[in-house]
Design a protein around this motif. Sequence first.
Motif, PDB file in Angstrom:
ATOM      1  N   ILE A  79       0.848  -1.211   0.000  1.00  0.00           N
ATOM      2  CA  ILE A  79       0.000   0.000   0.000  1.00  0.00           C
ATOM      3  C   ILE A  79       0.884   1.262   0.000  1.00  0.00           C
ATOM      4  CG2 ILE A  79      -1.613   1.351   1.424  1.00  0.00           C
ATOM      5  CD1 ILE A  79      -2.857  -1.368   2.265  1.00  0.00           C
TER       6      ILE A  79
ATOM      7  N   CYS B 299       2.598   1.604  -3.379  1.00  0.00           N
ATOM      8  CA  CYS B 299       1.618   2.036  -4.387  1.00  0.00           C
ATOM      9  C   CYS B 299       1.251   3.502  -4.210  1.00  0.00           C
ATOM     10  CB  CYS B 299       0.359   1.156  -4.295  1.00  0.00           C
ATOM     11  SG  CYS B 299       0.628  -0.486  -4.968  1.00  0.00           S
TER      12      CYS B 299
ATOM     13  N   VAL C 106       4.021   5.435  -5.654  1.00  0.00           N
ATOM     14  CA  VAL C 106       4.003   5.384  -7.125  1.00  0.00           C
ATOM     15  C   VAL C 106       2.891   6.278  -7.684  1.00  0.00           C
ATOM     16  CG1 VAL C 106       3.518   3.882  -9.086  1.00  0.00           C
ATOM     17  CG2 VAL C 106       5.111   3.150  -7.328  1.00  0.00           C
ATOM     18  N   VAL C 107       1.683   6.168  -7.053  1.00  0.00           N
ATOM     19  CA  VAL C 107       0.549   6.977  -7.534  1.00  0.00           C
ATOM     20  C   VAL C 107       0.882   8.480  -7.395  1.00  0.00           C
ATOM     21  CG1 VAL C 107      -1.820   7.616  -7.019  1.00  0.00           C
ATOM     22  CG2 VAL C 107      -1.196   5.210  -7.210  1.00  0.00           C
TER      23      VAL C 107
ATOM     24  N   VAL D  30       3.478   9.374 -10.008  1.00  0.00           N
ATOM     25  CA  VAL D  30       2.941   9.417 -11.372  1.00  0.00           C
ATOM     26  C   VAL D  30       1.996  10.614 -11.553  1.00  0.00           C
ATOM     27  CG1 VAL D  30       1.445   8.185 -12.984  1.00  0.00           C
ATOM     28  CG2 VAL D  30       3.259   6.972 -11.822  1.00  0.00           C
ATOM     29  N   ALA D  31       1.193  10.857 -10.469  1.00  0.00           N
ATOM     30  CA  ALA D  31       0.228  11.965 -10.565  1.00  0.00           C
ATOM     31  C   ALA D  31       0.946  13.310 -10.658  1.00  0.00           C
ATOM     32  CB  ALA D  31      -0.698  11.960  -9.360  1.00  0.00           C
TER      33      ALA D  31
ATOM     34  N   ALA E  86       4.079  13.671 -11.758  1.00  0.00           N
ATOM     35  CA  ALA E  86       5.189  13.695 -12.737  1.00  0.00           C
ATOM     36  C   ALA E  86       4.859  14.662 -13.894  1.00  0.00           C
ATOM     37  CB  ALA E  86       5.415  12.297 -13.303  1.00  0.00           C
ATOM     38  N   ASP E  87       5.906  15.281 -14.443  1.00  0.00           N
ATOM     39  CA  ASP E  87       5.731  16.200 -15.590  1.00  0.00           C
ATOM     40  C   ASP E  87       5.441  15.420 -16.857  1.00  0.00           C
ATOM     41  OD1 ASP E  87       6.240  18.379 -14.038  1.00  0.00           O
ATOM     42  OD2 ASP E  87       8.415  18.280 -14.355  1.00  0.00           O
ATOM     43  N   ASN E  88       4.733  16.099 -17.791  1.00  0.00           N
ATOM     44  CA  ASN E  88       4.458  15.482 -19.073  1.00  0.00           C
ATOM     45  C   ASN E  88       5.649  15.735 -19.988  1.00  0.00           C
ATOM     46  OD1 ASN E  88       3.442  14.486 -21.415  1.00  0.00           O
ATOM     47  ND2 ASN E  88       1.490  15.576 -21.286  1.00  0.00           N
ATOM     48  N   TYR E  89       6.594  14.810 -19.929  1.00  0.00           N
ATOM     49  CA  TYR E  89       7.844  15.010 -20.673  1.00  0.00           C
ATOM     50  C   TYR E  89       7.626  14.954 -22.169  1.00  0.00           C
ATOM     51  CZ  TYR E  89      10.393  14.821 -16.297  1.00  0.00           C
ATOM     52  OH  TYR E  89      10.843  15.118 -15.069  1.00  0.00           O
ATOM     53  N   LYS E  90       6.647  14.149 -22.613  1.00  0.00           N
ATOM     54  CA  LYS E  90       6.392  14.087 -24.061  1.00  0.00           C
ATOM     55  C   LYS E  90       5.926  15.453 -24.591  1.00  0.00           C
ATOM     56  CE  LYS E  90       4.026  11.401 -27.552  1.00  0.00           C
ATOM     57  NZ  LYS E  90       3.310  12.460 -28.193  1.00  0.00           N
TER      58      LYS E  90
END
Lengths: 291, 53
Positions: free
Chosen positions: A17, A20, A23-24, A27-28, A30-34
């Motif tokens: 838990i 996770c 990680v959540v 990820v939430a 994290a920058d939009n590198y693309k």
Amino acid sequence: MSTLTKILIVLVTISSIFLCGIVVTYVALADNYKEEHDKIKTERDGLVEKNKSLTEQRNVMEAQKIDKENELNSEITRLNTEIDTLKGQLKNFEDQRKSWLQRVSDMASVVETTTQTSKETTKLMMDKEAELNKLKADQIKLIDQFEDTSTTLLEKLAVIQTLEKEKKQLIEEKVELQNRMDKLLQPTGRTPAPVVTVTQKPDEIARPAPVIAKKIGLKGQVTAVDTKNKMASISIGTADGVKEGMKFHVTRGDKFICDMLIIDTDAEEAVGALELVQEQPKPGDTVSTNL
Amino acid sequence: MSPNRRIRGGKVVPVANLYTIILGLAFCVVLATAVFVAYKCYLQYETIYFNIP
């Protein structure tokens, strides 16, 4: 189920838990590198395009700069040539200016000398003119005196002629009376005593011979008149006896116009300067040496 | 092999107790995390696989 298994289950659950969650969260957040990559790539492509266009522009500008440099170099060469030519011309002009200044100074001195000479000549001319006027006045006075004297002389001559005629008559009367007295006294043998006059005889004075003047009597007509130079030509010349220095009187009817002093003669024509102009002469006016 | 396994009529019947629930919860959490990560990857990179462009 053993206790250890239970503990492991609990630990695995908790750790999973926790991980996770991490990680959540990661990820939430994290920058939009693309997206950023695409954005940067777009910017890079734009910059590459811009760089390309700027490079082309720079090449064009460099070509223009080279052309302009060549043009300016040729212009500079032409202007240098023109400057050299103008320098040569300037030098020539300066030489000419020096020579002209020299000539101007020479001419100024000449003009100054001429002006001084002219002043002196003018003064001399004015003196001579005054003298001439004085002489003319004297001449007019002398002419008047001469005319008066001539008139008086003529009168005297007339009186002398009358007296000579009376004297001749008296002499004739005396001779007649002498003859009569001789006729009367000769028979008586007497002669008349010489007559003693109250008035003594004047000494014999040698009389000058009378001046016999012959008038020239030339006569002609005015053929042309130059009003500007006060000159005129007449219809008689050396063939008629006209000589340089002769003086003619110009008349129109009974009117005196002017005098004319002959300065040049030809066989059938003569030219003279007009003097004492009372009225402007015209072709056809009469010219004569005697009024 | 769980020691608490019960045998009914010669068949093995799994025991459903508290620890099974906990394990199921952990599995659900991990699964939800994997789904979320995959969804996020698909949303941002248009693929759920990791690769180097």
